[in-house]
Design an enzyme around this catalytic site. Structure first.
Site, short mmCIF file in Angstrom:
data_model
loop_
_atom_site.label_atom_id
_atom_site.label_comp_id
_atom_site.label_asym_id
_atom_site.label_seq_id
_atom_site.Cartn_x
_atom_site.Cartn_y
_atom_site.Cartn_z
N ARG A 71 20.59 73.37 49.51
CA ARG A 71 19.96 74.17 48.29
C ARG A 71 18.38 74.56 48.65
NH1 ARG A 71 20.60 70.92 43.18
NH2 ARG A 71 19.38 72.81 42.10
N ASN A 117 14.26 75.45 36.01
CA ASN A 117 14.37 75.74 37.43
C ASN A 117 13.55 74.74 38.36
OD1 ASN A 117 16.30 77.42 35.98
ND2 ASN A 117 15.25 79.37 36.62
N ASP A 146 13.89 75.79 41.86
CA ASP A 146 14.04 76.81 42.87
C ASP A 146 12.56 77.35 43.40
OD1 ASP A 146 13.89 78.94 41.23
OD2 ASP A 146 15.80 79.17 40.70
N HIS A 198 11.94 70.17 35.30
CA HIS A 198 12.88 69.44 35.97
C HIS A 198 12.75 69.32 37.34
CE1 HIS A 198 16.08 70.25 32.61
NE2 HIS A 198 15.33 69.42 32.38
N CYS A 207 9.66 56.56 53.61
CA CYS A 207 8.34 56.58 53.07
C CYS A 207 7.55 55.90 53.88
CB CYS A 207 8.32 55.70 51.73
SG CYS A 207 6.70 55.37 51.06
N CYS A 260 6.14 52.49 52.33
CA CYS A 260 7.02 51.25 51.89
C CYS A 260 8.06 51.41 52.45
CB CYS A 260 6.93 51.24 50.14
SG CYS A 260 8.23 52.44 49.73
N SER A 284 22.11 77.18 29.15
CA SER A 284 23.28 76.95 28.51
C SER A 284 22.99 76.25 27.08
CB SER A 284 24.40 76.26 29.14
OG SER A 284 23.87 75.06 29.66
N GLU A 319 26.35 84.46 28.72
CA GLU A 319 27.34 84.00 27.76
C GLU A 319 26.85 83.28 26.47
OE1 GLU A 319 30.57 82.12 30.93
OE2 GLU A 319 28.47 82.18 31.45
C1 BJW Z 1 22.94 84.05 32.99
C2 BJW Z 1 22.80 84.95 33.89
C3 BJW Z 1 22.05 86.09 34.02
C4 BJW Z 1 24.23 83.38 34.18
N1 BJW Z 1 21.28 86.35 33.07
N2 BJW Z 1 21.83 84.38 31.86
C5 BJW Z 1 19.50 64.05 23.43
C6 BJW Z 1 18.10 64.16 23.45
C7 BJW Z 1 17.45 63.75 24.78
C8 BJW Z 1 18.33 63.61 25.72
C9 BJW Z 1 19.56 63.42 25.72
C10 BJW Z 1 20.31 63.83 24.56
N3 BJW Z 1 21.55 63.85 24.72
C11 BJW Z 1 21.71 63.61 26.06
C12 BJW Z 1 20.64 63.35 26.59
C13 BJW Z 1 20.41 63.06 28.13
C14 BJW Z 1 20.56 64.26 29.02
C15 BJW Z 1 21.17 65.14 28.60
O1 BJW Z 1 20.74 66.13 28.30
N4 BJW Z 1 22.59 65.18 28.65
C16 BJW Z 1 23.47 66.43 28.38
C17 BJW Z 1 24.29 66.66 29.46
C18 BJW Z 1 24.19 65.88 27.05
N5 BJW Z 1 19.23 64.51 29.29
C19 BJW Z 1 18.49 63.96 30.34
O2 BJW Z 1 19.25 62.75 31.06
C20 BJW Z 1 17.13 64.32 30.84
N6 BJW Z 1 16.21 63.29 30.51
C21 BJW Z 1 15.83 62.76 29.36
O3 BJW Z 1 16.39 63.10 28.25
O4 BJW Z 1 14.87 61.40 29.42
C22 BJW Z 1 14.73 60.96 28.33
C23 BJW Z 1 15.94 59.77 28.02
C24 BJW Z 1 16.36 59.08 29.25
C25 BJW Z 1 17.69 58.33 29.08
C26 BJW Z 1 18.43 58.46 27.89
C27 BJW Z 1 18.11 59.24 26.83
C28 BJW Z 1 16.76 60.07 27.06
C29 BJW Z 1 16.66 64.90 32.21
C30 BJW Z 1 17.67 65.97 32.40
C31 BJW Z 1 17.53 66.40 33.88
C32 BJW Z 1 18.44 67.54 34.08
N7 BJW Z 1 18.64 67.50 35.61
C33 BJW Z 1 18.98 68.97 36.16
C34 BJW Z 1 19.45 68.68 37.80
C35 BJW Z 1 17.91 69.09 38.16
C36 BJW Z 1 18.12 68.92 39.77
C37 BJW Z 1 18.96 69.80 40.50
O5 BJW Z 1 18.79 70.86 40.44
O6 BJW Z 1 19.80 69.19 41.48
O7 BJW Z 1 18.68 69.97 35.65
S1 BJW Z 1 21.01 68.96 35.39
C38 BJW Z 1 20.81 70.81 35.47
O8 BJW Z 1 21.06 71.15 34.08
C39 BJW Z 1 19.36 71.18 35.90
C40 BJW Z 1 19.27 72.38 35.07
O9 BJW Z 1 17.80 72.42 34.89
C41 BJW Z 1 19.72 71.93 33.52
C42 BJW Z 1 20.10 72.86 32.71
O10 BJW Z 1 20.96 73.93 33.10
P1 BJW Z 1 20.61 75.53 32.70
O11 BJW Z 1 19.50 76.02 33.67
O12 BJW Z 1 20.85 75.63 31.28
O13 BJW Z 1 21.79 75.95 33.51
P2 BJW Z 1 23.42 76.38 33.23
O14 BJW Z 1 24.23 76.39 34.59
O15 BJW Z 1 23.80 75.04 32.31
O16 BJW Z 1 23.43 77.52 32.42
C43 BJW Z 1 23.26 79.00 33.05
C44 BJW Z 1 23.07 79.88 31.83
O17 BJW Z 1 22.86 81.10 32.43
C45 BJW Z 1 24.84 79.83 31.41
O18 BJW Z 1 24.78 80.06 30.10
C46 BJW Z 1 25.07 81.69 31.68
O19 BJW Z 1 26.02 82.13 30.88
C47 BJW Z 1 23.76 81.99 31.82
N8 BJW Z 1 23.71 83.13 33.01
N9 BJW Z 1 23.95 84.39 34.98
C48 BJW Z 1 21.38 85.65 31.96
N10 BJW Z 1 22.20 86.84 35.33
ZN ZN Z 2 7.21 54.56 49.10
#
Ligand code: BJW
Ligand code: ZN
Length: 257
Positions: A76, A109, A111, A126, A156, A159, A202, A228
């Site tokens: 990536r 993002n 990226d 993120h 590291c 450590c 999303s 979407e």
């Molecule tokens: C277009 C297009 C075009 C396409 N034009 N549009 C309630 C409250 C708080 C937390 C939670 C909760 N319920 C659950 C949670 C926990 C969890 C969570 O949300 N889980 C859900 C899946 C239910 N959240 C977490 O764990 C977060 N931490 C947290 O809350 O800490 C406190 C806590 C800890 C422990 C327990 C509870 C609370 C951390 C979230 C970290 C997300 N990490 C990732 C990976 C990053 C690293 C990597 O890249 O590998 O982040 S997951 C992934 O999803 C990435 C993204 O940033 C994130 C969001 O995705 P995004 O950007 O929305 O992308 P898509 O693919 O989902 O959607 C793209 C959209 O674009 C689509 O709709 C298309 O239609 C559209 N599209 N082309 C316009 N041209």
């Molecule tokens: Zn270290």
């Protein structure tokens, strides 16, 4: 016709028309980089369709197989470095120049394309694909563009624990200072209109999916631009369905370039 599409087609809703007292908070997601050739996470062609996120984007997955995780992130990194910002990224950088401190961009993002397009009032909630930190100590995060050869896990220098990508995985906390900055921005603007705009996300991942509610609670007008229907689409005042590379320049009153 789907209410989602119907709400998007009124010609009076084609531009934000920001005045000199108005403030704009933007939240972006992977869809904004789709037109730069980078995959989104969910939906057809999304990363989580072909890759198991619990093995690749969680601390437990990293502990179990750090080499596999580094292979995923190294590929990536290469893709992100080859990609170029698109008109959606550029429109947001341009509107920042016009609004100054009345503007804040929060991106999910990793990226780096917003920064490469020129955005500076930017919070990467993120983390960064091109950053590395230690899984064992608080060695400061470093910029790291390396695509590690298959099987290699960097260590590291302090450590000797495995180094890891400086991104936020599921179950990990976001930087509280980032969330405070969002709150502080929303609280600061009392004069003109406060507008919240989400694009290319999303609405499935928290806490970002709840920013629309934080903004609404402060009286903000809320807009969504997405290809979407997003999970949280019903909580926005105005929805434009389509590609952010076309719709963001239009909405912000800038020529696509
Ligand atoms: C277009 C297009 C075009 C396409 N034009 N549009 C309630 C409250 C708080 C937390 C939670 C909760 N319920 C659950 C949670 C926990 C969890 C969570 O949300 N889980 C859900 C899946 C239910 N959240 C977490 O764990 C977060 N931490 C947290 O809350 O800490 C406190 C806590 C800890 C422990 C327990 C509870 C609370 C951390 C979230 C970290 C997300 N990490 C990732 C990976 C990053 C690293 C990597 O890249 O590998 O982040 S997951 C992934 O999803 C990435 C993204 O940033 C994130 C969001 O995705 P995004 O950007 O929305 O992308 P898509 O693919 O989902 O959607 C793209 C959209 O674009 C689509 O709709 C298309 O239609 C559209 N599209 N082309 C316009 N041209
Ligand atoms: Zn270290």
């Amino acid at each position: 016709m789907d209410a989602f599409v119907a709400r998007a087609t009124s010609s009076a809703e084609r531009q934000l028309d920001l005045g000199t007292e108005d403030a704009l908070l933007v939240l972006t997601g992977a869809g904004v980089s789709a037109e730069s050739g980078l995959p989104t996470y969910r939906g057809s062609g999304g990363l989580w369709r072909s890759h198991a996120f619990e093995r690749l984007a969680s601390p437990e997955g990293f502990d179990a197989d750090p080499a596999l995780v580094w292979r995923f992130y190294s590929e990536r990194r290469e893709a992100a470095l080859k990609a170029l910002p698109n008109p959606g990224h550029r429109a947001l950088a341009e509107v920042e120049q016009r609004l100054g401190e009345r503007f804040l961009l929060v991106t999910q993002n990793v990226d780096g394309l917003h920064r490469r397009a020129g955005s500076e009032r930017l919070i990467e909630i993120h983390g960064r694909l091109l950053g590395t930190r230690c899984s064992g100590c608080n060695r400061p995060e470093s910029t790291d563009e390396t695509a590690y050869p298959e099987g290699e896990v960097p260590r590291c220098e302090q450590c000797h624990s495995a180094l890891r990508p400086a991104v936020v995985w599921f179950g990990e906390s976001l930087d509280p200072a980032h969330l405070e900055a969002v709150d502080e921005f929303l609280d600061r603007w009392r004069g003109g209109r406060l507008v919240f705009l989400a694009a290319g996300t999303s609405g499935a991942v928290w806490p970002a999916a709840g920013f629309v509610d934080l903004a609404r609670a402060r009286g903000a007008e809320t807009w969504l631009v997405n290809a979407e229907r997003a999970d949280n689409a019903g909580r926005f005042d105005r929805v434009r369905q389509g590609a952010s590379g076309t719709l963001l320049p239009e909405l912000l009153g800038l020529g696509a370039s």
